[in-house]
Motif scaffolding. Sequence first.
Motif, PDB file in Angstrom:
ATOM      1  N   THR A 124       0.821  -1.209   0.000  1.00 41.73           N
ATOM      2  CA  THR A 124       0.000   0.000   0.000  1.00 41.73           C
ATOM      3  C   THR A 124       0.855   1.259   0.000  1.00 41.73           C
ATOM      4  N   GLU A 170     -17.977   2.566   2.666  1.00 43.90           N
ATOM      5  CA  GLU A 170     -16.885   2.310   3.607  1.00 43.90           C
ATOM      6  C   GLU A 170     -16.366   0.889   3.409  1.00 43.90           C
ATOM      7  N   GLY A 171     -15.062   0.731   3.532  1.00 38.20           N
ATOM      8  CA  GLY A 171     -14.455  -0.577   3.325  1.00 38.20           C
ATOM      9  C   GLY A 171     -14.138  -0.882   1.874  1.00 38.20           C
ATOM     10  N   TYR A 172     -14.309   0.106   0.988  1.00 34.88           N
ATOM     11  CA  TYR A 172     -14.044  -0.107  -0.435  1.00 34.88           C
ATOM     12  C   TYR A 172     -12.548  -0.298  -0.699  1.00 34.88           C
ATOM     13  N   ASP A 186     -10.616  -2.145   1.546  1.00 35.84           N
ATOM     14  CA  ASP A 186     -10.215  -3.226   2.449  1.00 35.84           C
ATOM     15  C   ASP A 186      -9.790  -4.439   1.626  1.00 35.84           C
ATOM     16  N   SER A 232      -9.290  -7.410   2.282  1.00 34.89           N
ATOM     17  CA  SER A 232     -10.007  -8.656   2.549  1.00 34.89           C
ATOM     18  C   SER A 232     -11.319  -8.742   1.775  1.00 34.89           C
ATOM     19  N   ALA A 251     -14.759  -4.717  -2.130  1.00 36.39           N
ATOM     20  CA  ALA A 251     -13.636  -3.780  -2.216  1.00 36.39           C
ATOM     21  C   ALA A 251     -13.073  -3.715  -3.632  1.00 36.39           C
ATOM     22  N   VAL A 282      -7.550  -0.250  -2.828  1.00 36.52           N
ATOM     23  CA  VAL A 282      -6.799  -0.897  -1.751  1.00 36.52           C
ATOM     24  C   VAL A 282      -5.391  -0.327  -1.669  1.00 36.52           C
ATOM     25  N   SER A 327      -7.165   3.990   5.020  1.00 35.41           N
ATOM     26  CA  SER A 327      -7.397   2.906   5.978  1.00 35.41           C
ATOM     27  C   SER A 327      -8.328   1.897   5.345  1.00 35.41           C
ATOM     28  N   ALA A 328      -8.418   0.724   5.921  1.00 34.96           N
ATOM     29  CA  ALA A 328      -9.273  -0.323   5.363  1.00 34.96           C
ATOM     30  C   ALA A 328     -10.743   0.046   5.412  1.00 34.96           C
ATOM     31  N   GLY A 329     -11.125   0.843   6.388  1.00 35.24           N
ATOM     32  CA  GLY A 329     -12.541   1.146   6.570  1.00 35.24           C
ATOM     33  C   GLY A 329     -13.012   2.436   5.937  1.00 35.24           C
ATOM     34  N   THR A 330     -12.128   3.156   5.282  1.00 34.13           N
ATOM     35  CA  THR A 330     -12.504   4.458   4.738  1.00 34.13           C
ATOM     36  C   THR A 330     -13.279   4.323   3.428  1.00 34.13           C
TER      37      THR A 330
END
Length: 489
Positions: free
Chosen positions: A130, A151-153, A155, A157, A163, A168, A173-176
């Motif tokens: 990243t 949110e989480g787009y 992430d 995972s 996502a 990524v 952040s993973a949750g943004t």
Amino acid sequence: MKKNIRLLALLALGLAACQPEFDKPVDESGFYSAGDADFSNYVAVGNSLTAGFADNALYIQGQENSYPNIMAQQFAHVGGRDFIQPLMNDNIGGLLAGGTQIADTRMVLNATDTTFVNLDEQPTTDIANTLQGPFNNMGVPGAKIYHLVAEGYGDISGVGSTANPYFVRFASSAGTSVIADAAAQTPTFFTLWIGNNDILSYATSGGVGVDRTGDTNLANYRSNDITDPNVFAAVYDQLLTALAGSGAKGAVANIPDVTSIPYFTTVPYAPVPMDAGTAAYVNSQYQDYNNAMLQYAALGLITQEEAQRRQINFQEGQNPVVITDEYLTALPNPQGGEMPKIRQTTPEDLIVLTAQTHIGQDPDDPSIIHGVSVPLEDQWVLTPEEQLLVSNAQTQYNATIKALAGQYELAFVDARAMMAQAAETGIPYDGGVLTSAYATGGAFSLDGVHPTAKGYALVANAFIEAINETYNSTIPGVNPGAYPDVFVK
């Protein structure tokens, strides 16, 4: 000779006397004006068109020639600062996830037979590595409008479901969400070009998807579905609220027609050459089907018009292909099941670009001729009924964009009209004319959807023109001829 020398000396003196009036180069700070806008912190939000995607991939050269980056270079004349992009690792394109390739490399033109091929090289951009932002270019390839607020787009995972692998790489952040990261930069100026994928993914799949008009439950949506216009309007307003909330000015663009891009206009509706003997043989194989359609019409199960539409007939010369059409009437087959819903293409059908490598003899089974002995599946053709669904949604999306541009007092770019001009007459520039002709027109890259660098320069100029008109600025445009087009291998 002496008289000529004296005359040249007098001219030199005259030019020297006038020199002080031209002592400020046109690119010197102060010559251009920002007008009523502040370009010191420019943030671009959108999808692949904003990211600089071209030739079916994202790669450094494409990103450097993205329309936001071209604009940012021009904004530097009026107080614009550094424009940071989440650059890929190479000019190969493609993506890796933990060393496994998950996206294709870029397309190039094979000079020997003028076909396109993917670069036969290994990508080096791994989404597990990243980047640290913030980034001014928030263009995310593949994003639909509602993805920008999800949110989480980013992430890792969720790649493959919730996502996006490109986001990524540079999400904070993973949750943004994309819009959260964009708004967090408190832009003084922004551009927003979004909504193409909300109809384009349906169109490029040949209509293999669902028109979600009337369905506001995003949990029901799949990748190739058409976004409900009310969802589009609500999210678009949400995006502008976030971007303009701190007083930023900006520019937005509407959505072009699918019929303006070579992905849908390159393969003709009648692409199959055939001699008289072959045509006669193929026709004999469809004779029972043709007779059955006429009998069903006589029984009143279908109209005479549909019966004629379903007649399969080949002749010497260029021929339409046989396709499956789900909009035809379901009819019982005397031998059990249903009769095939097939017909031949007409000028109103749009065969997608990728079908050109599928139509014809199957390399694994020479007895199969796709589009002749075996109908083309739905994914290869956008029928008139499917085109209407796309057009209806696009019309409503564009009405929303235009209305909200006025409400927020933003510059508005009519990308639809610009792309139509490229398709119909071409767009002149200093050095030539850019058209939508595949590979040779200069405006579109080899994927038939995304512009070349020249095409992105046209887009940048369109934005700059609208910005100057709206905000009383005098930002200079660029010469599209100074930018490259397709890459030949």
